[in-house]
Write a protein that holds these residues in place. Structure first.
Motif, PDB file in Angstrom:
ATOM      1  N   UNK A 199      23.850  71.904  13.469  1.00  0.00           N
ATOM      2  CA  UNK A 199      23.148  72.753  14.301  1.00  0.00           C
ATOM      3  C   UNK A 199      21.621  72.468  14.272  1.00  0.00           C
ATOM      4  N   UNK A 200      20.794  72.284  13.217  1.00  0.00           N
ATOM      5  CA  UNK A 200      19.683  72.236  13.157  1.00  0.00           C
ATOM      6  C   UNK A 200      19.210  70.688  13.190  1.00  0.00           C
TER       7      UNK A 200
ATOM      8  N   UNK B  14      16.341  66.936  17.059  1.00  0.00           N
ATOM      9  CA  UNK B  14      16.517  65.951  17.678  1.00  0.00           C
ATOM     10  C   UNK B  14      15.911  66.248  19.136  1.00  0.00           C
ATOM     11  N   UNK B  15      16.311  67.447  19.624  1.00  0.00           N
ATOM     12  CA  UNK B  15      15.610  67.983  21.098  1.00  0.00           C
ATOM     13  C   UNK B  15      14.064  68.164  20.696  1.00  0.00           C
ATOM     14  N   UNK B  16      13.799  68.835  19.567  1.00  0.00           N
ATOM     15  CA  UNK B  16      12.486  68.897  19.237  1.00  0.00           C
ATOM     16  C   UNK B  16      11.609  67.718  19.299  1.00  0.00           C
ATOM     17  N   UNK B  17      12.272  66.722  18.465  1.00  0.00           N
ATOM     18  CA  UNK B  17      11.507  65.394  18.625  1.00  0.00           C
ATOM     19  C   UNK B  17      11.440  64.660  19.847  1.00  0.00           C
ATOM     20  N   UNK B  18      12.424  64.764  20.696  1.00  0.00           N
ATOM     21  CA  UNK B  18      12.429  64.249  21.896  1.00  0.00           C
ATOM     22  C   UNK B  18      11.416  65.233  23.223  1.00  0.00           C
ATOM     23  N   UNK B  19      11.067  66.140  22.724  1.00  0.00           N
ATOM     24  CA  UNK B  19      10.166  66.974  23.589  1.00  0.00           C
ATOM     25  C   UNK B  19      10.845  67.648  24.594  1.00  0.00           C
TER      26      UNK B  19
ATOM     27  N   UNK C 216      13.224  70.300  24.132  1.00  0.00           N
ATOM     28  CA  UNK C 216      13.696  71.637  23.488  1.00  0.00           C
ATOM     29  C   UNK C 216      13.039  72.687  24.100  1.00  0.00           C
ATOM     30  N   UNK C 217      13.421  73.794  24.635  1.00  0.00           N
ATOM     31  CA  UNK C 217      12.991  74.893  25.253  1.00  0.00           C
ATOM     32  C   UNK C 217      12.312  75.806  24.101  1.00  0.00           C
ATOM     33  N   UNK C 218      11.543  77.011  24.338  1.00  0.00           N
ATOM     34  CA  UNK C 218      11.050  77.827  23.300  1.00  0.00           C
ATOM     35  C   UNK C 218      12.234  78.266  22.546  1.00  0.00           C
ATOM     36  N   UNK C 219      13.141  78.905  23.115  1.00  0.00           N
ATOM     37  CA  UNK C 219      14.629  79.480  22.256  1.00  0.00           C
ATOM     38  C   UNK C 219      15.118  78.609  21.337  1.00  0.00           C
ATOM     39  N   UNK C 220      15.058  77.374  21.867  1.00  0.00           N
ATOM     40  CA  UNK C 220      15.776  76.551  20.841  1.00  0.00           C
ATOM     41  C   UNK C 220      14.915  76.045  19.581  1.00  0.00           C
ATOM     42  N   UNK C 221      13.432  76.096  20.040  1.00  0.00           N
ATOM     43  CA  UNK C 221      12.491  75.995  18.832  1.00  0.00           C
ATOM     44  C   UNK C 221      12.826  77.050  18.006  1.00  0.00           C
ATOM     45  N   UNK C 222      12.868  78.438  18.476  1.00  0.00           N
ATOM     46  CA  UNK C 222      12.913  79.510  17.512  1.00  0.00           C
ATOM     47  C   UNK C 222      14.295  79.552  16.744  1.00  0.00           C
TER      48      UNK C 222
END
Length: 82
Positions: free
Chosen positions: A24-25, A30-35, A37-43
């Motif tokens: 899951x992480x 990967x979503x974070x690196x691609x830009x 990810x929403x704030x909930x996914x980052x949290x």
């Protein structure tokens, strides 16, 4: 031997939890690196990373207890026959 079985079972269950959350992480990373990810996914990513690190520490302690119980079992079996 019973304690060794309990500690081994705990070790495998905790390892399975870690492995499940690791996938899951990785996805959230990967979503974070691609830009994307929403704030909930980052949290969620931050939370699961803390979760994984905490359970890795717990798993190390359970593994140590497993090894100690195996040595005690061998010691009692060896010295019980003398």
């Amino acid at each position: 031997m019973g304690l060794a079985g309990i500690f081994f079972t705990l070790f495998t269950v905790i390892y399975a939890l870690i492995d499940n959350k690791k996938t899951k992480t990785d996805f959230l990373s990967d979503l974070r690196k691609q830009g994307q990810a929403n704030p909930r996914q980052i949290a969620d990513w931050k939370y699961w990373n803390k979760f994984i690190s905490m359970f890795r520490q717990l798993n190390k302690h359970v593994l140590i207890m497993f090894v100690i119980s195996i040595f005690l079992c061998i010691g009692f079996a060896f010295f019980g026959n003398i």
